[in-house]
Design a protein around this motif. Structure first.
Motif, PDB file in Angstrom:
ATOM      1  N   UNK A 167      43.563  33.984  47.478  1.00  0.00           N
ATOM      2  CA  UNK A 167      44.539  34.292  46.441  1.00  0.00           C
ATOM      3  C   UNK A 167      45.467  35.385  46.945  1.00  0.00           C
ATOM      4  N   UNK A 168      46.374  35.820  46.082  1.00  0.00           N
ATOM      5  CA  UNK A 168      47.225  36.952  46.421  1.00  0.00           C
ATOM      6  C   UNK A 168      46.349  38.183  46.663  1.00  0.00           C
ATOM      7  N   UNK A 169      46.727  38.992  47.645  1.00  0.00           N
ATOM      8  CA  UNK A 169      46.009  40.240  47.878  1.00  0.00           C
ATOM      9  C   UNK A 169      46.685  41.361  47.093  1.00  0.00           C
ATOM     10  N   UNK A 170      45.895  42.009  46.251  1.00  0.00           N
ATOM     11  CA  UNK A 170      46.382  43.140  45.475  1.00  0.00           C
ATOM     12  C   UNK A 170      45.709  44.414  45.982  1.00  0.00           C
ATOM     13  N   UNK A 171      46.447  45.499  46.137  1.00  0.00           N
ATOM     14  CA  UNK A 171      45.822  46.762  46.569  1.00  0.00           C
ATOM     15  C   UNK A 171      44.816  47.247  45.525  1.00  0.00           C
ATOM     16  N   UNK A 172      43.807  47.939  45.986  1.00  0.00           N
ATOM     17  CA  UNK A 172      42.822  48.538  45.091  1.00  0.00           C
ATOM     18  C   UNK A 172      43.264  49.963  44.746  1.00  0.00           C
ATOM     19  N   UNK A 173      43.747  50.158  43.516  1.00  0.00           N
ATOM     20  CA  UNK A 173      44.188  51.475  43.072  1.00  0.00           C
ATOM     21  C   UNK A 173      43.117  52.124  42.205  1.00  0.00           C
ATOM     22  N   UNK A 174      43.285  53.405  41.958  1.00  0.00           N
ATOM     23  CA  UNK A 174      42.266  54.150  41.214  1.00  0.00           C
ATOM     24  C   UNK A 174      42.116  53.644  39.787  1.00  0.00           C
ATOM     25  N   UNK A 175      43.221  53.426  39.105  1.00  0.00           N
ATOM     26  CA  UNK A 175      43.138  53.031  37.693  1.00  0.00           C
ATOM     27  C   UNK A 175      43.903  51.748  37.388  1.00  0.00           C
ATOM     28  N   UNK A 176      45.038  51.520  38.071  1.00  0.00           N
ATOM     29  CA  UNK A 176      45.873  50.378  37.719  1.00  0.00           C
ATOM     30  C   UNK A 176      45.199  49.070  38.097  1.00  0.00           C
ATOM     31  N   UNK A 177      45.261  48.096  37.201  1.00  0.00           N
ATOM     32  CA  UNK A 177      44.658  46.788  37.424  1.00  0.00           C
ATOM     33  C   UNK A 177      45.727  45.705  37.344  1.00  0.00           C
ATOM     34  N   UNK A 178      45.530  44.638  38.098  1.00  0.00           N
ATOM     35  CA  UNK A 178      46.523  43.572  38.147  1.00  0.00           C
ATOM     36  C   UNK A 178      46.675  42.870  36.806  1.00  0.00           C
ATOM     37  N   UNK A 179      45.655  42.946  35.950  1.00  0.00           N
ATOM     38  CA  UNK A 179      45.743  42.293  34.642  1.00  0.00           C
ATOM     39  C   UNK A 179      46.423  43.168  33.594  1.00  0.00           C
ATOM     40  N   UNK A 180      47.026  44.249  34.008  1.00  0.00           N
ATOM     41  CA  UNK A 180      47.803  45.095  33.095  1.00  0.00           C
ATOM     42  C   UNK A 180      48.881  44.222  32.451  1.00  0.00           C
ATOM     43  N   UNK A 181      48.932  44.153  31.127  1.00  0.00           N
ATOM     44  CA  UNK A 181      49.907  43.272  30.467  1.00  0.00           C
ATOM     45  C   UNK A 181      51.354  43.620  30.765  1.00  0.00           C
ATOM     46  N   UNK A 193      52.499  44.290  33.711  1.00  0.00           N
ATOM     47  CA  UNK A 193      52.808  44.050  35.119  1.00  0.00           C
ATOM     48  C   UNK A 193      54.069  43.222  35.304  1.00  0.00           C
ATOM     49  N   UNK A 194      54.210  42.140  34.574  1.00  0.00           N
ATOM     50  CA  UNK A 194      55.305  41.205  34.806  1.00  0.00           C
ATOM     51  C   UNK A 194      56.670  41.785  34.462  1.00  0.00           C
ATOM     52  N   UNK A 195      56.723  43.001  33.993  1.00  0.00           N
ATOM     53  CA  UNK A 195      58.010  43.637  33.745  1.00  0.00           C
ATOM     54  C   UNK A 195      58.441  44.546  34.893  1.00  0.00           C
ATOM     55  N   UNK A 196      57.468  45.101  35.595  1.00  0.00           N
ATOM     56  CA  UNK A 196      57.844  46.142  36.567  1.00  0.00           C
ATOM     57  C   UNK A 196      57.093  46.087  37.888  1.00  0.00           C
ATOM     58  N   UNK A 197      55.966  45.395  37.961  1.00  0.00           N
ATOM     59  CA  UNK A 197      55.149  45.377  39.172  1.00  0.00           C
ATOM     60  C   UNK A 197      55.014  43.925  39.635  1.00  0.00           C
ATOM     61  N   UNK A 198      55.454  43.686  40.862  1.00  0.00           N
ATOM     62  CA  UNK A 198      55.493  42.317  41.381  1.00  0.00           C
ATOM     63  C   UNK A 198      54.719  42.213  42.686  1.00  0.00           C
ATOM     64  N   UNK A 199      54.131  41.043  42.893  1.00  0.00           N
ATOM     65  CA  UNK A 199      53.665  40.701  44.234  1.00  0.00           C
ATOM     66  C   UNK A 199      54.810  39.991  44.939  1.00  0.00           C
ATOM     67  N   UNK A 200      54.901  40.142  46.242  1.00  0.00           N
ATOM     68  CA  UNK A 200      56.004  39.541  46.994  1.00  0.00           C
ATOM     69  C   UNK A 200      56.037  38.026  46.875  1.00  0.00           C
ATOM     70  N   UNK A 201      54.910  37.398  46.501  1.00  0.00           N
ATOM     71  CA  UNK A 201      54.880  35.948  46.344  1.00  0.00           C
ATOM     72  C   UNK A 201      55.160  35.513  44.909  1.00  0.00           C
ATOM     73  N   UNK A 202      55.442  36.459  44.012  1.00  0.00           N
ATOM     74  CA  UNK A 202      55.811  36.122  42.643  1.00  0.00           C
ATOM     75  C   UNK A 202      57.217  35.537  42.599  1.00  0.00           C
ATOM     76  N   UNK A 203      57.518  34.739  41.574  1.00  0.00           N
ATOM     77  CA  UNK A 203      58.924  34.393  41.334  1.00  0.00           C
ATOM     78  C   UNK A 203      59.642  35.606  40.756  1.00  0.00           C
ATOM     79  N   UNK A 204      60.541  36.180  41.511  1.00  0.00           N
ATOM     80  CA  UNK A 204      61.219  37.423  41.128  1.00  0.00           C
ATOM     81  C   UNK A 204      62.701  37.145  40.900  1.00  0.00           C
TER      82      UNK A 204
END
Length: 501
Positions: A197-211, A213-224
């Motif tokens: 799957x997409x590789x997401x960095x492991x951060x201290x608190x932020x999680x990829x399922x943060x609702x 995310x799709x407004x401000x945090x993107x993976x390079x493979x996302x449709x941007x």
């Protein structure tokens, strides 16, 4: 183009393409004829460069009972028209692969027919969208039918013939309808994320399922939609090609500033994988001892691939671009912002910023792009759920120290000679996984980068197809034996030496 299309048609006819179906494919053994009449030989999941070339190679070998599906809409198969954002391919323009050795099907022939021989001579590298158009031209010329907007959901062994037939569930995206396909072999030509799957960095608190995310945090493979980055402060995390290409897209869309953050003290310098792009390496790598394969691929992974110099120049044309070395991100925080009229960022209904916490302090941006690539982990793919736990991985062939040193590499599947999954010795009743072939990035440690990278494509396709064709013959040996015994081409019938039997 009309002249070239005619030349291709003549070449394919001269080479007897598509190949003649085998005798036993026309009439199966009587005891299974009724049960297997609706079973196809090969289902190919993924119709990008790899998937369509596999279908081409199989049809040349007389395998006509196959289907090719892709979850994308027509024209959007593979990365070329979606998340691949470079201007030109990294590979030299002269490389071949999808043509399978037919000169009139090469990119050079296609490009020269459209633009002339002088344009080919002056061409520096292949335009990314030209490559996409070329692949679709090849597909049309060779007659590969792709069924689009269809998603691979699951695979299990057939209840009636678990040793020889797979039951594959697919879903039609248009109406949600599920369909059962019965096949003898399944090829997973699923691209870079095909074994994970997409590789997401492991951060201290932020999680990829943060609702948010799709407004401000993107993976390079996302449709941007880069138009939304106009006049905004953008940060990109990463040091590879996709990091620079996404940064360039933001700059070209009018971003107020773009910072590219790299945790290393310098950019990667040498593309070691380029040094392995020759037939000896591509054909011989699989025959090396496990220890050598493990060392070589992890050496290349650890050295990392530098960004193309073209991508760096593309970014550095813009004054608002900056590279920040020694920036290791530790956490992200979404900050809600109370916007007032006339806000300089022009974000429409977007009312948030992203705080980046790193070893260099705190930084605030409007949007961030994580160009952190793809992870390999069969267990995270829902479509692999029925078998992922039962197949061998490289960690099963390594000592604990090696596993701890390269934990992601240890998750790569340990594949057989035909890119097939191998059942773990302790997993009883899973011999059927040998009929599933991982022709995607997951093959890299077992076979080298033969699925996805243009330089090794032809070698990889040949190896895969030889394995499938041999297995199909051996599976139906009794049918082929009977067909041979019944073969009755009476060569001497027109002569006086003919003896009627």
């Amino acid at each position: 183009m009309d002249a070239l299309n005619h030349e291709v048609a003549v070449a394919l006819t001269t080479l007897n393409y598509p190949g003649q179906p085998w005798p036993a494919s026309l009439a199966r053994a009587s005891q299974q004829a009724l049960e297997t009449s609706k079973v196809i030989d090969v289902l190919i999941v993924g119709a990008g460069m790899c998937g369509q070339t596999v279908a081409f190679a199989l049809r040349r070998e007389g395998i006509d009972r196959l289907r090719v599906i892709d979850q994308a809409s027509a024209g959007l198969e593979g990365p070329w028209a979606t998340y691949a954002r470079m201007n030109t391919l990294r590979s030299p323009k002269h490389l071949t692969g999808p043509d399978l050795g037919i000169p009139s099907l090469t990119f050079r022939a296609w490009f020269s027919a459209l633009h002339g021989d002088e344009a080919w001579v002056s061409l520096y590298k292949i335009n990314r969208l030209d490559w996409n158009r070329y692949l679709h031209w090849v597909r049309n010329r060779i007659g590969i039918n792709v069924e689009n907007n269809i998603e691979f959901k699951a695979v299990t062994p057939s209840a009636e013939h678990p040793e020889s037939i797979l039951d594959v569930i697919i879903e039609h995206r248009a109406d949600g309808r599920k369909e059962l396909i019965r096949c003898r072999h399944l090829v997973l030509a699923l691209g870079r994320d095909g074994s994970g799957s997409l590789r997401w960095p492991q951060f201290k608190t932020w999680q990829v399922n943060d609702p948010a995310r799709r407004q401000s945090v993107w993976h390079a493979a996302d449709p941007i939609d880069f138009k939304l980055m106009r006049n905004q402060r953008i940060a990109v995390l990463g040091a590879g090609a996709s990091a620079f290409d996404n940064a360039a897209c933001a700059l070209e869309a009018g971003a107020a500033s773009v910072e590219l953050h790299v945790r290393r003290p310098q950019l990667p310098q040498i593309n070691k994988s380029k040094g392995s792009s020759y037939p000896g390496f591509q054909r011989g790598f699989f025959r090396l001892p496990d220890a050598e394969r493990w060392w070589l691929m992890n050496y290349m992974f650890d050295e990392q691939v530098p960004p193309p110099h073209e991508s760096i120049h593309r970014c550095e044309r813009h004054e608002q671009f900056r590279i920040c070395l020694n920036h290791a991100w530790e956490d992200l925080r979404i900050i809600r912002v109370q916007q007032q009229g006339g806000d300089k960022h022009q974000t429409g209904d977007r009312h948030q910023e992203v705080q980046v916490l790193s070893n260099q302090g705190s930084h605030v941006f409007d949007q961030v792009v994580l160009a952190t690539g793809f992870d390999v982990d069969l267990m995270v793919r829902p479509d692999h759920e029925n078998f992922a736990h039962a197949v061998q991985r490289w960690r099963d062939h390594l000592d604990p120290l090696a596993v701890s040193e390269f934990p992601e590499s240890a998750r790569f599947p340990y594949l057989g000679a035909g890119f097939e999954f191998l059942p773990h010795p302790e997993a009883k009743g899973y011999d059927w996984v040998r009929r599933i072939h991982a022709f995607n990035w997951g093959c890299a440690i077992s076979h080298g980068p033969l699925a996805g990278d243009i330089p090794g494509l032809r070698v990889g396709v040949e190896r895969l197809c030889q394995a499938i064709v041999s297995r199909l013959f051996n599976d139906d040996f009794e049918s082929h034996k009977a067909a041979l015994m019944n073969f009755d081409d009476r060569e001497l019938e027109s002569t006086r030496w003919f003896v009627d039997r």
